[in-house]
Design an enzyme around this catalytic site. Structure first.
Site, short mmCIF file in Angstrom:
data_model
loop_
_atom_site.label_atom_id
_atom_site.label_comp_id
_atom_site.label_asym_id
_atom_site.label_seq_id
_atom_site.Cartn_x
_atom_site.Cartn_y
_atom_site.Cartn_z
N CYS A 23 0.78 -1.28 0.09
CA CYS A 23 -0.01 -0.04 -0.01
C CYS A 23 1.00 1.31 0.01
O CYS A 23 2.27 0.96 0.42
CB CYS A 23 -0.94 0.04 1.31
SG CYS A 23 -2.01 -1.11 1.31
N GLY A 50 -0.80 0.61 -4.63
CA GLY A 50 -2.09 0.31 -4.28
C GLY A 50 -2.90 0.83 -5.15
O GLY A 50 -3.09 2.05 -5.18
N ASN A 124 0.63 0.46 5.89
CA ASN A 124 1.24 -0.30 4.73
C ASN A 124 2.00 -1.22 5.34
O ASN A 124 2.81 -1.35 6.20
CB ASN A 124 2.26 0.65 4.16
CG ASN A 124 3.15 -0.13 2.97
OD1 ASN A 124 2.83 -1.19 2.40
ND2 ASN A 124 4.41 0.41 2.75
N GLY A 125 1.63 -2.71 4.83
CA GLY A 125 2.27 -3.90 5.47
C GLY A 125 1.17 -5.03 5.93
O GLY A 125 0.00 -4.87 5.32
N TYR A 274 11.63 -4.70 -7.73
CA TYR A 274 10.42 -4.26 -8.19
C TYR A 274 9.53 -3.33 -7.80
O TYR A 274 8.96 -2.66 -8.52
CB TYR A 274 9.57 -5.61 -8.70
CG TYR A 274 8.27 -5.51 -9.00
CD1 TYR A 274 8.04 -5.32 -10.58
CD2 TYR A 274 7.15 -5.50 -8.35
CE1 TYR A 274 6.70 -5.02 -10.95
CE2 TYR A 274 5.86 -5.53 -8.83
CZ TYR A 274 5.52 -5.36 -10.14
OH TYR A 274 4.34 -5.04 -10.74
#
Ligand code: SF4
Length: 522
Positions: A23, A50, A124-125, A274
């Site tokens: 995210c 995201g 985020n995670g 990436y």
């Protein structure tokens, strides 16, 4: 692989979705600035992290408002909605789902608390001890804790983020700062939080620093964001990374830093390969430079006689540049990307769907015809994308196709915020390199070695997570029944609590998309 750049991506290639970034989070404290608009442009720069939903919370010191919806940042917000988000501090989120399905209820920022003390949270995670957190709420409030607490859990939010929101809002007699210092050490797994109450902006990063989070400065304020590119986009300068195990609070009294856990860095190596934008810097290392170096190392490890090195755009480009540089083979563009095709909600017709990859990429026949090609990409998940690309290149007249991959074979799922295919779907789980080559139809195939990839990041191995390549998970995992994208939806105390009820039809522990079944399947 072709980067997922919108909802249509999965419909174009139903059998091949790329790894989905965790995210993007963003926060700003800046009196006198239009903080909602700063957040909007910050999220725009983080859109690659995201694309399922987006949201912004803003406060003017007295009233905190959240606006969120499904879709890309540009689809969710317009001038009117941004205009309604007034104040001097804001947080924002763009989501790809890891725990909890892709629904409006699960969009962020989440909202909790009372009229007097509110908390809005962006995450985020992915936490690995969500069941322990649920048990803690059960212990404190009994079986009906979701009803008693109200808020996100009662509204039907089934994410680990909703549990943390409930815990942060669970002690109205203490400041949010004090509660956070109690809650954060209880969390396990990967988290970068940006959260706020009416007056204060907070940022926290797990003790392993799995996902990136940076702190920046505006002339009249402070900013935190998942990647430095979001700071550059709004004209903020980078100050430093939020340290693993650190909680930062920013308000009219300035910036305060607390350590809530001892740092034990295990940064995600896949961010370098990436996930992050090439213009990001993580742990002092330029992501673009790391990718170019991976390409150089790849050329040294897997040389081949060829006429042209081409990238799979965009994610294979830096490694292809490095490969060409180290091999002395000319670099060129063999594919043209249809950059905007993924940025729509319009579903392709069945005829268009059959075109698959061609909706996203076209081969440049005049460049390719008669050439021996080195095709450089960042990773292979299921192999369907590469198979389609190779077929397209052969049809365009390529004489030979040598595929080079700038990461080792992906063989294990991620439990720290990245959604790969399940282990059974990963092509490298069941097949050796030569078998993968035959399966995708290449003339040769070479993956970079693990050591070379790590060296290219400039980080010591001990400070990185490499679990999706090695199966060596740096943060302890719970029982496989407590993993997976939708597991919270079927836990006692959390199922179907929303007034309208949740749609949990067909949902069970370990459904695809998460990774619970990945450990038990062959
Ligand atoms: S398992 Fe892979 S994607 Fe997940 S945090 Fe570790 S290195 Fe990153």
């Amino acid at each position: 692989m072709a980067r997922g750049d919108g909802r249509l991506t999965h419909d174009l290639l139903p059998g091949e979705s790329p790894p989905q970034d965790a995210c993007g989070v963003f926060g700003v404290w800046a009196p006198g600035e239009e903080v909602a608009k700063l957040t909007y442009f910050g999220l725009y720069a983080l859109q690659h992290r995201g694309q399922e939903s987006a949201g912004i919370a803003a406060s003017d010191g007295h009233r905190l408002l959240v606006y969120k919806d499904m879709g890309l940042v540009s689809q969710v917000f317009d001038e009117a909605s941004l205009g309604s988000l007034k104040g001097h501090l804001a947080i924002g989120h763009c989501r790809y789902s890891t725990t909890g399905g892709s629904t409006w209820e699960n969009a962020q920022p989440t909202l909790g608390g009372t009229d007097d003390a509110t908390v809005a949270l962006a995450h985020n995670g992915n936490l690995t001890n969500s069941s322990e957190l649920r048990d803690l709420l059960l212990e404190r409030h009994g079986d009906a804790f979701a009803r008693e607490l109200g808020g996100e859990l009662w509204r039907g939010n089934t994410t680990d983020t909703a549990l943390v929101t409930a815990l942060l809002a669970d002690d109205p007699d203490r400041s949010l700062e004090a509660t956070a210092l109690d809650v954060l050490p209880r969390l396990k797994g990967a988290f970068c939080f940006v959260f706020m109450d009416e007056q204060t902006l907070y940022a926290a990063r797990d003790r392993h620093g799995i996902r990136p989070l940076v702190l920046g400065r505006l002339e009249r304020g402070w900013v935190v964001a998942s990647e430095s590119a979001a700071l550059a986009t709004i004209g903020a300068s980078v100050i430093r990374e939020v340290q693993p195990g650190e909680l930062i609070a920013i308000d009219q009294d300035g910036l305060r830093s607390h350590r809530f856990a001892e740092a034990d860095p295990k940064g995600c190596v896949f961010e370098y390969v990436y996930l992050a934008r090439p213009d990001a810097t993580i742990a002092g290392r330029s992501v673009h430079e790391a990718r170019v170096e991976m390409g150089r190392r790849l050329a040294m490890e897997h040389s081949v006689e060829a006429d042209l090195v081409i990238p799979v755009p965009e994610s294979g480009t830096p490694a292809a540049i490095g490969y060409a540089e180290a091999s002395g083979i000319p670099y060129g563009q063999g594919f043209v990307k249809n950059a905007y095709v993924g940025r729509t909600f319009i579903q392709p017709s069945q005829t268009l769907r059959q075109l698959g990859i061609r909706l996203k990429l076209n081969a440049l026949e005049t460049v390719i015809r008669g050439k021996r090609l080195v095709v450089v990409d960042d990773s292979i998940v299921r192999g369907n994308t590469q198979r389609a690309q190779i077929r397209m290149l052969r049809e365009a007249g390529a004489a030979e196709i040598h595929v080079r991959i700038s990461s080792p074979p992906v063989q294990w799922p991620c439990f720290y915020g990245i959604d790969f295919a399940t282990r059974a779907e990963l092509i490298a789980t069941g097949l050796k390199v030569e078998e993968i080559r035959a399966s995708i139809g290449a003339d040769s195939l070479g993956y970079i070695g693990e050591d070379a990839m790590i060296e290219a990041t400039g980080q010591p191995r001990a400070r990185l997570c490499t679990a999706c390549f090695t199966g060596d998970y740096p943060i302890e995992l719970p029982d496989s029944s407590l993993l997976g994208k939708q597991f919270l939806e079927v836990l006692p105390g959390l199922e179907s609590q929303a007034p309208g009820g949740l749609d949990i039809e067909g949902v069970g522990t370990g459904v695809s998309g998460g990774a619970a079944d990945a450990l038990s399947r062959p």
